[in-house]
Design an enzyme around this catalytic site. Structure first.
Site, PDB file in Angstrom:
ATOM      1  N   ASP A  63       0.824  -1.191   0.000  1.00 56.00           N
ATOM      2  CA  ASP A  63       0.000   0.000   0.000  1.00 56.00           C
ATOM      3  C   ASP A  63       0.866   1.252   0.000  1.00 56.00           C
ATOM      4  O   ASP A  63       1.641   1.489   0.928  1.00 56.00           O
ATOM      5  CB  ASP A  63      -0.853  -0.050   1.272  1.00 56.00           C
ATOM      6  CG  ASP A  63      -1.976   0.941   1.215  1.00 56.00           C
ATOM      7  OD1 ASP A  63      -2.601   1.050   0.152  1.00 56.00           O
ATOM      8  OD2 ASP A  63      -2.205   1.617   2.224  1.00 56.00           O
ATOM      9  N   THR A  96      -3.290   5.683  -4.097  1.00 55.58           N
ATOM     10  CA  THR A  96      -2.168   6.467  -3.588  1.00 55.58           C
ATOM     11  C   THR A  96      -0.911   6.266  -4.429  1.00 55.58           C
ATOM     12  O   THR A  96      -0.213   7.226  -4.742  1.00 55.58           O
ATOM     13  CB  THR A  96      -1.861   6.101  -2.121  1.00 55.58           C
ATOM     14  OG1 THR A  96      -1.699   4.694  -2.038  1.00 55.58           O
ATOM     15  CG2 THR A  96      -2.980   6.517  -1.217  1.00 55.58           C
ATOM     16  N   THR A  97      -0.649   5.028  -4.808  1.00 58.01           N
ATOM     17  CA  THR A  97       0.548   4.774  -5.602  1.00 58.01           C
ATOM     18  C   THR A  97       0.442   5.490  -6.946  1.00 58.01           C
ATOM     19  O   THR A  97       1.404   6.113  -7.411  1.00 58.01           O
ATOM     20  CB  THR A  97       0.727   3.257  -5.841  1.00 58.01           C
ATOM     21  OG1 THR A  97       0.462   2.586  -4.618  1.00 58.01           O
ATOM     22  CG2 THR A  97       2.114   2.933  -6.305  1.00 58.01           C
ATOM     23  N   ASP A 390      -9.268  -0.036   1.280  1.00 57.48           N
ATOM     24  CA  ASP A 390      -9.240   0.482  -0.094  1.00 57.48           C
ATOM     25  C   ASP A 390     -10.566   0.204  -0.791  1.00 57.48           C
ATOM     26  O   ASP A 390     -11.135   1.075  -1.446  1.00 57.48           O
ATOM     27  CB  ASP A 390      -8.106  -0.183  -0.904  1.00 57.48           C
ATOM     28  CG  ASP A 390      -6.740   0.388  -0.538  1.00 57.48           C
ATOM     29  OD1 ASP A 390      -6.686   1.349   0.248  1.00 57.48           O
ATOM     30  OD2 ASP A 390      -5.722  -0.133  -1.043  1.00 57.48           O
TER      31      ASP A 390
HETATM   32  P1  ADP Z   1      -2.938   2.355  -5.936  1.00 61.71           P
HETATM   33  O1  ADP Z   1      -2.270   2.616  -4.631  1.00 61.71           O
HETATM   34  O2  ADP Z   1      -2.668   3.435  -6.922  1.00 61.71           O
HETATM   35  O3  ADP Z   1      -4.380   2.021  -5.819  1.00 61.71           O
HETATM   36  P2  ADP Z   1      -2.588  -0.410  -6.614  1.00 61.71           P
HETATM   37  O4  ADP Z   1      -1.382  -1.217  -6.305  1.00 61.71           O
HETATM   38  O5  ADP Z   1      -3.831  -0.673  -5.861  1.00 61.71           O
HETATM   39  O6  ADP Z   1      -2.179   1.092  -6.534  1.00 61.71           O
HETATM   40  O7  ADP Z   1      -2.870  -0.620  -8.174  1.00 61.71           O
HETATM   41  C1  ADP Z   1      -3.913   0.025  -8.810  1.00 61.71           C
HETATM   42  C2  ADP Z   1      -3.788  -0.202 -10.287  1.00 61.71           C
HETATM   43  O8  ADP Z   1      -3.891  -1.591 -10.599  1.00 61.71           O
HETATM   44  C3  ADP Z   1      -4.906   0.496 -11.044  1.00 61.71           C
HETATM   45  O9  ADP Z   1      -4.364   1.199 -12.129  1.00 61.71           O
HETATM   46  C4  ADP Z   1      -5.774  -0.660 -11.492  1.00 61.71           C
HETATM   47  O10 ADP Z   1      -6.477  -0.379 -12.689  1.00 61.71           O
HETATM   48  C5  ADP Z   1      -4.765  -1.743 -11.683  1.00 61.71           C
HETATM   49  N1  ADP Z   1      -5.366  -3.078 -11.719  1.00 61.71           N
HETATM   50  C6  ADP Z   1      -6.206  -3.655 -10.846  1.00 61.71           C
HETATM   51  N2  ADP Z   1      -6.566  -4.886 -11.252  1.00 61.71           N
HETATM   52  C7  ADP Z   1      -5.932  -5.105 -12.422  1.00 61.71           C
HETATM   53  C8  ADP Z   1      -5.887  -6.185 -13.370  1.00 61.71           C
HETATM   54  N3  ADP Z   1      -6.585  -7.294 -13.184  1.00 61.71           N
HETATM   55  N4  ADP Z   1      -5.113  -6.032 -14.449  1.00 61.71           N
HETATM   56  C9  ADP Z   1      -4.391  -4.908 -14.638  1.00 61.71           C
HETATM   57  N5  ADP Z   1      -4.392  -3.868 -13.807  1.00 61.71           N
HETATM   58  C10 ADP Z   1      -5.156  -3.957 -12.718  1.00 61.71           C
HETATM   59 MG    MG Z   2      -5.306   0.433  -4.951  1.00 67.50          MG
END
Ligand code: ADP
Ligand code: MG
Length: 539
Positions: A63, A96-97, A390
């Site tokens: 996270d 956040t990322t 989240d």
């Molecule tokens: P953040 O802290 O930004 O929420 P995450 O590690 O939760 O970061 O990643 C979020 C990203 O992962 C988003 O851009 C989302 O669209 C992408 N994502 C989620 N599920 C999938 C998937 N099955 N395939 C590709 N990307 C995905």
């Molecule tokens: Mg996320």
């Protein structure tokens, strides 16, 4: 005297100053380092970080905001980056990322323009134009979703949780999240108070045994085994004082000189405790939650009266209990009366593996729910909790705003494409800045692909081509490793995560670009200079 020039001191000697391009370069570098740190955690195939603090506590997480909060960051520009993550967390609870990565990329791209001797003011103007335009485009291409589309909401929750240790049980958890939110949301005025959802953790069983409880769960057992394990039609007294006897003014030392005196003292103590417990009974209470201690003797009397009691309930649980049961927390036994009591249909003790908890179900306020997270170890449970939070944040923003977008890089590629089209309508050097902004958006799908071991250049090229053909929902689904319509594949995110990430990322990028002078005082405690002046030598 010679006419040699005297140096003029306008600042204390220990102030570290960097000016102009150096200041910019230094700040941009710091921001990039922060972005690079979290980059590898993005997306479902992102890696985790293990953080160990100075006393050896370990956190394993994926996270963004947690990672940045735990790192003790000193550089002022880097701190600004951490703040975006926090804003994002507070405003949406997810993304956040993404926000941090975007900000880092916007600055990295700005640096290229700075190298081309484009003035920061021009870059800032271009970024501003791009942000406004991007928000317009987002509004246009986002998809409205109805309150009752639980199926879509579950996908949103699952997308939020992918890659966060909740992977295998995400269907079950998504269902819990959606039901919890539905329970606490007020459809009429679109208010959702996430504080109504309590998260309680229990170690021992598998994650899939996590559950949603219609009521509150508190991590306390009844104080005495003679007490009932279950109370129907509970009338609940919430007290924040100890059910103990203290001498006058809290003085607990009393000198006793004779056996009679001792007996007298004990009799008096017994009498006081008896009085206290009978006042509780007289109020009609059959359950007591006490924020402080409960004396053994008081426990005995309460048990004899068939009253269920818990002690040392945390302040925040007391407040939740008050909200859920409609009772008031009282600070003086004489204030206790029927009107102050909270109500619930059942209060019972439940064994959870090694520990026992108290369930308060059928509360006066039907909005009170608890998500009970189960898992094998504390680290697992903590990471599941972050994933669930989240998910909760995402679903509540979908319900509030009513709009979703396709994840997995699809939205970023589409935005980038539309922004490039927009840039061609501009003249002047801002155009270059808008183009860089558009390029920065592609860093999201690029990082998603890279983290999954795919070639980012191939993926971006293909995605661009497909979007040029009008496939606006095409993204890189990392669960199937296919470039496909990700909306149909269920990779769905709230629009709000994206608008918020965009606005906070560009805001901080512009703010950092505006700085051309850093004056850092020596920090007093450790003699370290706040600006990490040698950053560029280390990297
Ligand atoms: P953040 O802290 O930004 O929420 P995450 O590690 O939760 O970061 O990643 C979020 C990203 O992962 C988003 O851009 C989302 O669209 C992408 N994502 C989620 N599920 C999938 C998937 N099955 N395939 C590709 N990307 C995905
Ligand atoms: Mg996320």
């Amino acid at each position: 005297m010679s006419n040699e020039k005297q140096p003029i001191y306008i600042m204390p000697e220990n102030v570290q100053r960097t000016v102009g391009r150096d200041a910019q370069r230094n700040n941009i570098l710091a921001a990039k380092i922060i972005a690079d740190t979290v980059k590898t955690t993005l997306g479902p195939k992102g890696m985790d970080k293990m953080l160990v603090d100075s006393v050896g506590n370990i956190i394993i997480t994926n996270d963004g905001v947690t990672i940045l909060e735990e790192m003790e960051i000193e550089h002022p520009a880097a701190k600004m980056m951490v703040d975006i993550a926090k804003t994002q967390e507070n405003e949406v609870g997810d993304g956040t990322t993404t926000a941090v990565l975007l900000a880092g990329k916007l600055l990295e791209n700005a640096e290229k323009l700075l190298d081309m001797k484009i003035h920061p003011t021009v870059i800032i103007k271009g970024y501003k134009l791009a942000t406004v335009q991007a928000e317009k485009i987002l509004e246009e291409i986002a998809i409205p979703v109805n309150y009752d589309r639980d199926d879509i909401l579950r996908y949103v929750a699952m997308t939020a949780m992918t890659g966060k240790g909740a992977e295998n049980d995400k269907e079950k958890l998504a269902d819990i999240i959606v039901r919890a939110i539905k329970r606490v949301s007020n459809q009429a005025n679109k208010t959702i108070n996430l504080d109504d959802i309590k998260i309680e953790k229990s170690k021992g069983q598998a994650i899939e045994n996590s559950e949603l409880i219609q009521g509150l769960v508190i991590d306390k057992e009844r104080v005495n085994i003679e007490m009932p394990t279950l109370v129907n039609s509970a009338k609940i007294a919430l007290v924040d004082f100890a059910l103990e006897v203290r001498g006058p003014e809290g003085e607990t030392r009393i000198s006793i000189t004779s056996p009679e005196q001792l007996q007298g003292f004990m009799d008096r103590e017994e009498k006081m405790l008896k009085e206290m417990t009978s006042k509780i009974l007289a109020s009609g209470a059959n359950v007591v939650f006490c924020q402080r201690g409960i004396d053994d003797l008081a426990q005995y009397y309460l048990a004899k009266l068939g009253i269920y009691a818990c002690r040392r309930v945390s302040k925040s649980d007391m407040e939740k209990l008050a909200r859920a049961t409609g009772g008031h927390i009282i600070s003086n036994i004489n204030e206790l009366n029927t009107q102050e009591l909270g109500k619930a249909s059942i209060v019972r003790e439940v064994s959870q593996g090694e520990d026992k908890m108290t369930y308060i179900e059928g509360c006066e306020n039907p909005r009170a729910v608890t998500i009970l997270i189960r898992g094998g170890t504390g680290h697992v449970i903590d990471e599941i909790e972050r994933a669930i939070r989240d998910g909760l944040g995402d679903i509540s923003s979908v319900l509030k705003q009513g709009k979703i977008v396709a994840g997995a890089g699809a939205i970023e590629i589409e935005l980038s494409k539309k922004l490039r089209e927009f840039s061609s309508t501009l003249s002047g050097r801002e155009q270059l800045a808008v183009e860089e902004f558009a390029r920065a958006l592609e860093s999201i799908p690029s990082a998603l692909a890279e983290n999954a071991g795919l070639d980012p250049i191939d993926i971006i090229t293909e995605l661009r081509a497909r979007h040029d053909k009008g496939e606006r929902y095409t993204g890189i689904n990392l669960l199937s490793n296919k470039i496909e319509n990700v909306l149909e594949a269920g990779v769905i995110e709230p629009m709000k995560t994206k608008t918020q990430a965009l606005s906070s990322a560009s805001e901080v990028a512009m703010m950092i670009l505006r700085i051309d002078d850093v004056l850092a005082a020596n920090s007093k405690q450790n003699g370290k200079i706040n600006s990490m002046p040698n950053l560029s030598e280390d990297f």
